[in-house]
Design a protein around this motif. Structure first.
Motif, PDB file in Angstrom:
ATOM      1  N   ARG A  73       0.818  -1.205   0.000  1.00  0.00           N
ATOM      2  CA  ARG A  73       0.000   0.000   0.000  1.00  0.00           C
ATOM      3  C   ARG A  73       0.854   1.258   0.000  1.00  0.00           C
ATOM      4  O   ARG A  73       0.479   2.271  -0.582  1.00  0.00           O
ATOM      5  CB  ARG A  73      -0.930  -0.008   1.219  1.00  0.00           C
ATOM      6  N   SER A  74       1.985   1.205   0.669  1.00  0.00           N
ATOM      7  CA  SER A  74       2.991   2.261   0.614  1.00  0.00           C
ATOM      8  C   SER A  74       4.345   1.590   0.482  1.00  0.00           C
ATOM      9  O   SER A  74       4.479   0.383   0.745  1.00  0.00           O
ATOM     10  CB  SER A  74       2.943   3.144   1.865  1.00  0.00           C
ATOM     11  N   GLY A  75       5.365   2.346   0.099  1.00  0.00           N
ATOM     12  CA  GLY A  75       6.651   1.739  -0.245  1.00  0.00           C
ATOM     13  C   GLY A  75       7.224   0.823   0.804  1.00  0.00           C
ATOM     14  O   GLY A  75       7.770  -0.231   0.495  1.00  0.00           O
ATOM     15  N   GLY A  76       7.114   1.189   2.097  1.00  0.00           N
ATOM     16  CA  GLY A  76       7.729   0.384   3.124  1.00  0.00           C
ATOM     17  C   GLY A  76       6.798  -0.574   3.838  1.00  0.00           C
ATOM     18  O   GLY A  76       7.208  -1.210   4.815  1.00  0.00           O
ATOM     19  N   ASP A  77       5.572  -0.696   3.372  1.00  0.00           N
ATOM     20  CA  ASP A  77       4.569  -1.516   4.062  1.00  0.00           C
ATOM     21  C   ASP A  77       4.674  -2.970   3.593  1.00  0.00           C
ATOM     22  O   ASP A  77       3.887  -3.436   2.769  1.00  0.00           O
ATOM     23  CB  ASP A  77       3.175  -0.953   3.796  1.00  0.00           C
ATOM     24  N   GLU A  78       5.640  -3.689   4.134  1.00  0.00           N
ATOM     25  CA  GLU A  78       5.861  -5.062   3.710  1.00  0.00           C
ATOM     26  C   GLU A  78       4.726  -5.988   4.138  1.00  0.00           C
ATOM     27  O   GLU A  78       4.425  -6.971   3.457  1.00  0.00           O
ATOM     28  CB  GLU A  78       7.202  -5.558   4.268  1.00  0.00           C
ATOM     29  N   ALA A  79       4.067  -5.655   5.254  1.00  0.00           N
ATOM     30  CA  ALA A  79       2.976  -6.507   5.743  1.00  0.00           C
ATOM     31  C   ALA A  79       1.817  -6.529   4.758  1.00  0.00           C
ATOM     32  O   ALA A  79       1.194  -7.580   4.535  1.00  0.00           O
ATOM     33  CB  ALA A  79       2.508  -6.019   7.114  1.00  0.00           C
ATOM     34  N   SER A  80       1.521  -5.375   4.130  1.00  0.00           N
ATOM     35  CA  SER A  80       0.405  -5.343   3.184  1.00  0.00           C
ATOM     36  C   SER A  80       0.738  -6.139   1.923  1.00  0.00           C
ATOM     37  O   SER A  80      -0.140  -6.773   1.330  1.00  0.00           O
ATOM     38  CB  SER A  80       0.043  -3.903   2.825  1.00  0.00           C
ATOM     39  N   LEU A  81       1.997  -6.119   1.500  1.00  0.00           N
ATOM     40  CA  LEU A  81       2.393  -6.935   0.341  1.00  0.00           C
ATOM     41  C   LEU A  81       2.274  -8.419   0.689  1.00  0.00           C
ATOM     42  O   LEU A  81       1.782  -9.217  -0.118  1.00  0.00           O
ATOM     43  CB  LEU A  81       3.817  -6.590  -0.086  1.00  0.00           C
TER      44      LEU A  81
ATOM     45  N   PRO B 271      -2.032 -16.922 -10.211  1.00  0.00           N
ATOM     46  CA  PRO B 271      -0.664 -16.453 -10.489  1.00  0.00           C
ATOM     47  C   PRO B 271      -0.553 -14.958 -10.225  1.00  0.00           C
ATOM     48  O   PRO B 271      -1.542 -14.216 -10.312  1.00  0.00           O
ATOM     49  CB  PRO B 271      -0.470 -16.787 -11.969  1.00  0.00           C
ATOM     50  N   PHE B 272       0.652 -14.493  -9.929  1.00  0.00           N
ATOM     51  CA  PHE B 272       0.876 -13.075  -9.649  1.00  0.00           C
ATOM     52  C   PHE B 272       2.369 -12.791  -9.776  1.00  0.00           C
ATOM     53  O   PHE B 272       3.206 -13.696  -9.857  1.00  0.00           O
ATOM     54  CB  PHE B 272       0.400 -12.718  -8.235  1.00  0.00           C
ATOM     55  N   LEU B 273       2.700 -11.510  -9.791  1.00  0.00           N
ATOM     56  CA  LEU B 273       4.064 -11.034  -9.609  1.00  0.00           C
ATOM     57  C   LEU B 273       4.055 -10.113  -8.392  1.00  0.00           C
ATOM     58  O   LEU B 273       3.085  -9.374  -8.197  1.00  0.00           O
ATOM     59  CB  LEU B 273       4.565 -10.267 -10.838  1.00  0.00           C
ATOM     60  N   ALA B 274       5.118 -10.134  -7.607  1.00  0.00           N
ATOM     61  CA  ALA B 274       5.196  -9.303  -6.402  1.00  0.00           C
ATOM     62  C   ALA B 274       6.329  -8.302  -6.552  1.00  0.00           C
ATOM     63  O   ALA B 274       7.467  -8.673  -6.854  1.00  0.00           O
ATOM     64  CB  ALA B 274       5.419 -10.172  -5.173  1.00  0.00           C
ATOM     65  N   ASP B 275       6.018  -7.026  -6.320  1.00  0.00           N
ATOM     66  CA  ASP B 275       6.990  -5.940  -6.493  1.00  0.00           C
ATOM     67  C   ASP B 275       7.109  -5.163  -5.189  1.00  0.00           C
ATOM     68  O   ASP B 275       6.145  -4.546  -4.727  1.00  0.00           O
ATOM     69  CB  ASP B 275       6.543  -5.024  -7.626  1.00  0.00           C
ATOM     70  N   ALA B 276       8.291  -5.180  -4.580  1.00  0.00           N
ATOM     71  CA  ALA B 276       8.518  -4.465  -3.319  1.00  0.00           C
ATOM     72  C   ALA B 276       8.796  -2.985  -3.526  1.00  0.00           C
ATOM     73  O   ALA B 276       8.950  -2.250  -2.554  1.00  0.00           O
ATOM     74  CB  ALA B 276       9.678  -5.106  -2.556  1.00  0.00           C
TER      75      ALA B 276
END
Length: 463
Positions: free
Chosen positions: A213-221, A234-239
């Motif tokens: 949701r925001s750049g540093g919000d790893e929990a939401s990713l 299927p998906f792609l994940a982008d940090a």
């Protein structure tokens, strides 16, 4: 043990013998044969065929890299395999090292998503034309970038046109309505969804790219990854890769932690924030970022070509992913796998020392000027002696060409090129263009050349 015959010219024969004698542990015995010409670069297959007669007492013949003609036909005539060596004999050690590695750069590594950032402002025909260029440069997926508060009435038509041309297509938008429109039109990927917009993935078949949701919000990713994994989607994940100095180092750490938490997740890395927003040569930036992507085992990268200095970003990313994928998959350093990313410098710019050039010059008996470059500067010589300088203009009063405009023009052009090579640390070869790697604006090499790391299109031999 295999016995290899090296063919050369009179001027290069002593240097070739020295180079071969200095290579340790060659898996063959060798001999050098001068076939009755002064300059090895003038050798042709037809000339070799006239001057050599079987049996030759050799299992293989190596001719200079600039030898012109049909060497396959020559091999048939002589009854021995014939191959071209490197263009410069000083590169023979690296030539044999590279052959031993047998690395194949045809395996591309991560997908390249190439974004057309101003797609809403282009017509369908212009979008298709630009997509074709991006695909020639190495793009695997054409990303249609939507713009905030800008109507994209022809979004569906653009997706359909691109799919009709055989492209894989992604739609990139912050507006859920545009993502839905793109998905329903048949695009293959959607950029980007977070854990609050996953409902869009339930409406269309396109593969979503997940972001925090925001750049540093790893929990939401993580939450988004967990949700789609549970659905079997299927998906792609982008940090999210942040630009320098706005969190770049921290964002690299996010990608590393993402891989640690999700060892099998397909990762996307957007590299445009570095290539576009850093005023430095993009070939080096792309090499570093694709090296990080290779270590992460990333499935895709996203890049753009907006800034003038980043206008070759896709081509550079294509070379970088292949080189870094080969290095990572075979556990070797990314050295000696190709020169395409060495756009400004050369690994070995000055193969000959001033003393070696002087020895060659002393053997010249004709009035034709030769130009070579060493760490000391530019060497110009003919039968009348050697001139050494560090700038093209230094040579004008020393060449005696005041009455020969055509020759003076030629020497001026060659000396200017030689000076550029000396100042940048690039390899100079008389009558050959400087090698700018993948920065060359001419048509890119065909992908079949990726199987020969470091190879360049063969150019005419110098007269």
């Amino acid at each position: 043990m295999e016995h290899v015959l090296f063919l050369t010219g009179r001027l290069a024969e002593p240097a070739l013998r020295r180079v071969l004698a200095g290579i340790a542990d060659l898996p063959f015995s060798w001999e050098v044969r001068e076939i009755g010409l002064q300059v090895a670069a003038l050798m042709t297959a037809e000339m070799v065929g006239r001057r050599l007669q079987p049996p030759l007492g050799a299992d293989r013949i190596i001719v200079p890299g600039r030898c012109r003609g049909d060497i396959a036909a020559l091999a048939g005539r002589l009854g021995v395999p014939v191959e071209r060596g490197p263009d410069e004999l000083k590169d023979l050690p690296r030539h044999f090292d590279r052959a031993a590695l047998e690395l194949d750069l045809s395996e591309p590594g991560p997908l390249i998503f190439a974004e057309i950032v101003d797609a809403p402002r282009l017509g369908v025909e212009a979008i298709v034309e630009r997509a074709a260029r991006l695909r020639r440069d190495g793009a695997d997926v054409i990303d249609l970038g939507c713009l905030p508060e800008t109507a994209f009435d022809h979004l569906e038509d653009s997706v359909c046109a691109l799919v009709g041309e055989g492209h894989r297509v992604s739609v990139d938008s912050l507006d859920p309505r545009e993502l839905l429109r793109g998905g329903r039109a048949g695009c293959h990927y959607l950029l980007s969804l977070n854990d609050t917009t996953l409902w869009i993935a339930d409406e269309v078949a396109a593969t979503p790219v997940l972001i925090p949701r925001s750049g540093g919000d790893e929990a939401s990713l993580d939450a988004a990854i967990e949700a789609l994994s549970a659905r079997g989607r299927p998906f792609l994940a982008d940090a999210i890769l942040d630009p320098i100095p706005f969190g770049f180092t921290a964002s690299i750490g996010r990608y590393q932690r993402l891989r640690q938490r999700w060892p099998e997740a397909p990762i996307m890395m957007g590299i445009g924030n570095l290539t576009e927003l850093t005023e430095a040569d993009t070939s080096g930036i792309s090499a570093l970022l694709l090296g990080i992507a290779a270590e992460l085992g990333a499935a895709a990268v996203l890049t753009t070509q907006v800034s003038a200095h980043a206008r070759r970003a896709v081509r550079e990313a294509d070379w970088a992913r292949r080189i870094m994928h080969a290095a990572a998959s075979r556990r070797v350093l990314p050295k000696g796998l190709g020169d395409a990313l060495m756009t400004v410098h050369a690994r070995h710019p000055f193969p000959d020392t001033p003393d070696e050039i002087a020895a060659t010059a002393a053997a010249v008996r004709d009035p034709n000027f030769r130009i070579q470059v060493s760490a000391a500067g530019l060497h110009v010589y003919n039968r009348d002696g050697m001139r050494l300088g560090q700038g093209a203009f230094e040579f004008w009063p020393r060449l005696g060409l005041e009455g020969d405009a055509a020759h003076a023009f030629y020497m001026g052009a060659e000396l200017a090129k030689a000076e550029i090579a000396w100042r940048l640390g690039k390899r100079y070869v008389q009558d050959q263009p400087l090698d700018w790697g993948c920065a060359d604006e001419r048509e890119r090499e065909d992908l079949t050349n990726f199987a020969s790391p470091g190879s360049t299109a063969r150019r005419p031999d110098r007269p």
